[in-house]
Scaffold this active site. Structure first.
Site, PDB file in Angstrom:
ATOM      1  N   ASP A   1     -12.384   3.566   6.308  1.00  0.00           N
ATOM      2  CA  ASP A   1     -13.012   4.718   5.642  1.00  0.00           C
ATOM      3  C   ASP A   1     -13.615   4.318   4.297  1.00  0.00           C
ATOM      4  OD1 ASP A   1      -9.987   4.630   5.560  1.00  0.00           O
ATOM      5  OD2 ASP A   1     -10.326   5.917   3.825  1.00  0.00           O
TER       6      ASP A   1
ATOM      7  N   TRP B   1      10.055  13.719   2.437  1.00  0.00           N
ATOM      8  CA  TRP B   1       9.625  12.496   1.769  1.00  0.00           C
ATOM      9  C   TRP B   1       8.639  12.839   0.696  1.00  0.00           C
ATOM     10  CZ3 TRP B   1       8.652  12.971   7.131  1.00  0.00           C
ATOM     11  CH2 TRP B   1       7.367  13.421   7.444  1.00  0.00           C
TER      12      TRP B   1
ATOM     13  N   GLU C   1       4.375  -1.793   1.948  1.00  0.00           N
ATOM     14  CA  GLU C   1       3.374  -0.943   1.281  1.00  0.00           C
ATOM     15  C   GLU C   1       3.775   0.530   1.282  1.00  0.00           C
ATOM     16  OE1 GLU C   1      -0.517  -1.750   2.764  1.00  0.00           O
ATOM     17  OE2 GLU C   1      -1.204   0.294   2.429  1.00  0.00           O
TER      18      GLU C   1
ATOM     19  N   ARG D   1      -1.203  -7.537   8.710  1.00  0.00           N
ATOM     20  CA  ARG D   1      -0.345  -6.361   8.589  1.00  0.00           C
ATOM     21  C   ARG D   1       0.087  -5.949   9.986  1.00  0.00           C
ATOM     22  NH1 ARG D   1      -2.074  -0.179   6.916  1.00  0.00           N
ATOM     23  NH2 ARG D   1      -2.056   0.161   9.148  1.00  0.00           N
TER      24      ARG D   1
ATOM     25  N   TYR E   1       1.573   6.963  12.946  1.00  0.00           N
ATOM     26  CA  TYR E   1       0.409   6.744  12.075  1.00  0.00           C
ATOM     27  C   TYR E   1       0.247   5.244  11.854  1.00  0.00           C
ATOM     28  CZ  TYR E   1      -2.829   7.519   8.242  1.00  0.00           C
ATOM     29  OH  TYR E   1      -3.944   7.537   7.453  1.00  0.00           O
TER      30      TYR E   1
ATOM     31  N   HIS F   1      -5.392  -6.038  10.498  1.00  0.00           N
ATOM     32  CA  HIS F   1      -4.411  -5.075  11.033  1.00  0.00           C
ATOM     33  C   HIS F   1      -4.053  -5.408  12.465  1.00  0.00           C
ATOM     34  CE1 HIS F   1      -5.047  -1.268   8.455  1.00  0.00           C
ATOM     35  NE2 HIS F   1      -5.183  -2.350   7.713  1.00  0.00           N
TER      36      HIS F   1
ATOM     37  N   GLU G   1      -7.410  -6.117   1.647  1.00  0.00           N
ATOM     38  CA  GLU G   1      -7.371  -5.596   3.022  1.00  0.00           C
ATOM     39  C   GLU G   1      -8.781  -5.656   3.619  1.00  0.00           C
ATOM     40  OE1 GLU G   1      -6.115  -1.512   3.212  1.00  0.00           O
ATOM     41  OE2 GLU G   1      -5.874  -1.558   5.390  1.00  0.00           O
TER      42      GLU G   1
ATOM     43  N   ASP H   1       3.062  -1.434   6.367  1.00  0.00           N
ATOM     44  CA  ASP H   1       2.711  -0.215   5.631  1.00  0.00           C
ATOM     45  C   ASP H   1       3.651   0.913   6.057  1.00  0.00           C
ATOM     46  OD1 ASP H   1       1.472   1.853   4.298  1.00  0.00           O
ATOM     47  OD2 ASP H   1      -0.553   1.338   4.965  1.00  0.00           O
TER      48      ASP H   1
ATOM     49  N   ASN I   1     -11.887  10.120   2.632  1.00  0.00           N
ATOM     50  CA  ASN I   1     -11.553  10.419   4.024  1.00  0.00           C
ATOM     51  C   ASN I   1     -11.044  11.853   4.221  1.00  0.00           C
ATOM     52  OD1 ASN I   1     -11.212   9.933   6.724  1.00  0.00           O
ATOM     53  ND2 ASN I   1      -9.616   8.373   6.491  1.00  0.00           N
TER      54      ASN I   1
ATOM     55  N   GLU J   1      -3.096   2.970  -2.936  1.00  0.00           N
ATOM     56  CA  GLU J   1      -4.376   3.298  -2.285  1.00  0.00           C
ATOM     57  C   GLU J   1      -4.788   4.743  -2.538  1.00  0.00           C
ATOM     58  OE1 GLU J   1      -3.236   2.322   1.800  1.00  0.00           O
ATOM     59  OE2 GLU J   1      -3.360   4.439   2.300  1.00  0.00           O
TER      60      GLU J   1
ATOM     61  N   ARG K   1      -2.820  -1.420  -5.300  1.00  0.00           N
ATOM     62  CA  ARG K   1      -3.788  -1.295  -4.203  1.00  0.00           C
ATOM     63  C   ARG K   1      -4.968  -0.360  -4.496  1.00  0.00           C
ATOM     64  NH1 ARG K   1      -3.816  -2.530   0.552  1.00  0.00           N
ATOM     65  NH2 ARG K   1      -3.965  -0.492   1.556  1.00  0.00           N
TER      66      ARG K   1
ATOM     67  N   HIS L   1       3.414   3.980   4.749  1.00  0.00           N
ATOM     68  CA  HIS L   1       2.638   5.224   4.653  1.00  0.00           C
ATOM     69  C   HIS L   1       3.422   6.362   3.997  1.00  0.00           C
ATOM     70  CE1 HIS L   1       0.039   3.275   7.816  1.00  0.00           C
ATOM     71  NE2 HIS L   1      -0.830   3.642   6.903  1.00  0.00           N
TER      72      HIS L   1
ATOM     73  N   HIS M   1      -7.048  -1.705  -1.239  1.00  0.00           N
ATOM     74  CA  HIS M   1      -7.250  -0.972   0.007  1.00  0.00           C
ATOM     75  C   HIS M   1      -8.613  -1.350   0.584  1.00  0.00           C
ATOM     76  CE1 HIS M   1      -7.430   3.452   1.694  1.00  0.00           C
ATOM     77  NE2 HIS M   1      -6.987   2.607   2.608  1.00  0.00           N
TER      78      HIS M   1
HETATM   79  C1  CS2 Z   1      -3.857   2.699   5.381  1.00  0.00           C
HETATM   80  C2  CS2 Z   1      -5.079   3.478   5.751  1.00  0.00           C
HETATM   81  O1  CS2 Z   1      -5.251   0.836   5.213  1.00  0.00           O
HETATM   82  C3  CS2 Z   1      -4.194   1.324   4.873  1.00  0.00           C
HETATM   83  O2  CS2 Z   1      -3.354   0.755   4.209  1.00  0.00           O
HETATM   84  O3  CS2 Z   1      -2.909   3.316   4.614  1.00  0.00           O
HETATM   85  O4  CS2 Z   1      -5.078   3.594   7.139  1.00  0.00           O
HETATM   86  C4  CS2 Z   1      -5.169   4.882   5.174  1.00  0.00           C
HETATM   87  O5  CS2 Z   1      -4.210   5.671   5.776  1.00  0.00           O
HETATM   88  C5  CS2 Z   1      -6.538   5.434   5.346  1.00  0.00           C
HETATM   89  O6  CS2 Z   1      -7.431   4.582   4.685  1.00  0.00           O
HETATM   90  C6  CS2 Z   1      -6.605   6.845   4.809  1.00  0.00           C
HETATM   91  O7  CS2 Z   1      -7.902   7.201   4.575  1.00  0.00           O
HETATM   92 MG    MG Z   2      -1.874   1.891   3.388  1.00  0.00          MG
END
Ligand code: CS2
Ligand code: MG
Length: 402
Positions: free
Chosen positions: A316, A402, A236, A147, A159, A122, A339, A210, A37, A262, A283, A212, A312
């Site tokens: 993408d 972070w 996550e 999630r 995000y 999601h 996922e 998540d 991605n 991921e 993941r 992130h 993951h």
């Molecule tokens: C995320 C994704 O699916 C997940 O857990 O963290 O949205 C991730 O940010 C994207 O796949 C990034 O390419």
């Molecule tokens: Mg994630």
């Protein structure tokens, strides 16, 4: 049998995908996902310019040897671009092996270890009230695990929470967009979200969240503690994971299970996390962690240390990756969750596939190989469009907290 051609196909049916298609002298073909991605063209070039010329004339049956050849032979090991390119070759060779054997790939990996692959969807929305509707929608569709992400009061964007509900895509502009983050607001808000969700949906639904990579270890420990009453299946990516030892601190403070990996691309990225039992779910995925061959090695190490898989599966990762993941998921003893973020109808049309969803489970295709392909004519109608993942800054404009 010999490899006679390998095509790198870049297409954008709503988002960018890179796919490798390997062709043998017998006319058997295999596909592998090579999508990274926001960095798609780097992998496309790595494959076209450096890998494809070395594949021509090789025996497609020698999967392990080809993996070692591309990993060790290149001198420059690991890294997301390299490992995504190797993954594409490896996945395509498993596809070919399955077709030659007349068996779905999961049969070559040992057969079914379970009846179906439990997936999570999601639910995301700007507010708690709206996210309840999204969770209900997934429950209605039969999902057993969801999630949950919401907007944070006082922050303009978050995000993981997009404009669309079912088809969320975080890569939004050619040059990265920027958003503001507040750890204080976030830590205060998230527990209130899960309190509402447990109240509405009861104890059975598996809930995930998540982070992130937005926190420090002690902040993550606090979040994990404050979520304990709501019994999450996992928290996550609580912190960036370059410092694997950092997870010891989180672990000392909370029983909320942790899922990480991921962005990892090799077994070395998670060795300490797994062997010290610092996480509960790993993941890593087929496309970013060196293909079926290397991912199975990671999952085997995890099995020895009570760590389960939780691959993951965001949008993408193409349907080619999803099909490959399902063959692995159904065959390994320590599968945890997969996922499953649905692709748009345009993407599904470009990648005809035979996996099916019912009752909260995905099932891998039954036809020989991976059971997924790319419609190259249709793919050609969607030219590449630059798109990047957004950048986050703290309220004072800095990026390094972070
Ligand atoms: C995320 C994704 O699916 C997940 O857990 O963290 O949205 C991730 O940010 C994207 O796949 C990034 O390419
Ligand atoms: Mg994630």
């Amino acid at each position: 049998m010999k490899i006679v051609e390998a095509r790198v196909i870049v297409t954008c049916p709503g988002r960018n995908f890179v796919t490798l298609k390997i062709v043998t002298d017998d006319g058997v073909t295999g596909v592998g996902d090579a999508t990274l991605n926001g960095r798609e063209l780097a992998v496309a070039s790595y494959l076209r310019d450096h890998v494809v010329p070395a594949l021509i004339g090789r025996d497609p049956a020698r999967i392990s040897d080809t993996w070692e050849y591309l990993y060790r032979g290149a001198y420059w090991r690991r890294g997301p671009v390299t490992m995504t390119a190797i993954a594409a070759v490896d996945t395509a060779l498993w596809d070919i092996k399955g077709k030659v054997a007349g068996l779905p790939v999961y049969q070559l990996l040992g057969g079914r270890a379970r009846d179906g692959v439990t997936v999570y969807g999601h639910a995301n929305a700007p507010t708690v009230d709206e996210v309840l509707t999204e969770v209900a929608r997934y429950v209605e569709l039969g999902y057993r695990a969801v999630r949950v992400q919401t907007g944070i009061p006082g922050l303009e964007t978050t995000y993981g929470v997009g404009k669309d509900r079912m088809f969320y895509e975080p890569a939004d502009s050619a040059v990265p967009s920027e958003a503001v983050w507040s750890t204080e607001r976030y830590l205060a808000h998230v527990p209130t979200v899960f309190a509402r969700i447990r109240q509405e949906f009861g104890p059975d639904l598996k809930l995930l969240h998540d982070v992130h990579h937005r926190l420090t270890p002690i902040e993550a420990a606090r979040l994990g503690k404050s979520l304990e009453p709501y019994a999450l299946t996992w928290m996550e990516d609580p912190v960036p994971a370059e410092l694997q030892e950092g997870f010891r601190l989180i672990r000392q403070h909370t029983t909320t299970p942790i899922a990480v990996g991921e962005v990892f691309n090799s077994i070395w990225d998670c060795q300490t996390l797994i062997t010290e039992q610092l996480i509960d779910y790993i993941r890593t995925t087929v496309v970013h962690a060196g293909g079926i061959t290397h991912l199975r090695r990671i999952f085997d190490l995890a099995a020895l240390h009570h760590v389960r898989s939780g691959s993951h599966g965001a949008t993408d990762l193409s349907p080619v990756c999803m099909a490959a993941a399902l063959h692995l998921d159904i065959s390994i003893p320590n599968f945890g969750l997969q996922e499953y973020m649905r692709h748009t109808p345009e993407t599904d049309a470009v990648f005809p596939h035979g996996y099916t969803f019912a009752d909260g489970y995905l099932l891998p295709p039954e036809e020989p190989g991976l059971g997924v392909d790319i419609d190259e004519e249709l793919a050609a109608q969607y030219p590449y469009r630059p798109a990047s993942l957004p950048v986050n800054r703290l309220e004072d404009g800095s990026m390094h907290n972070w």
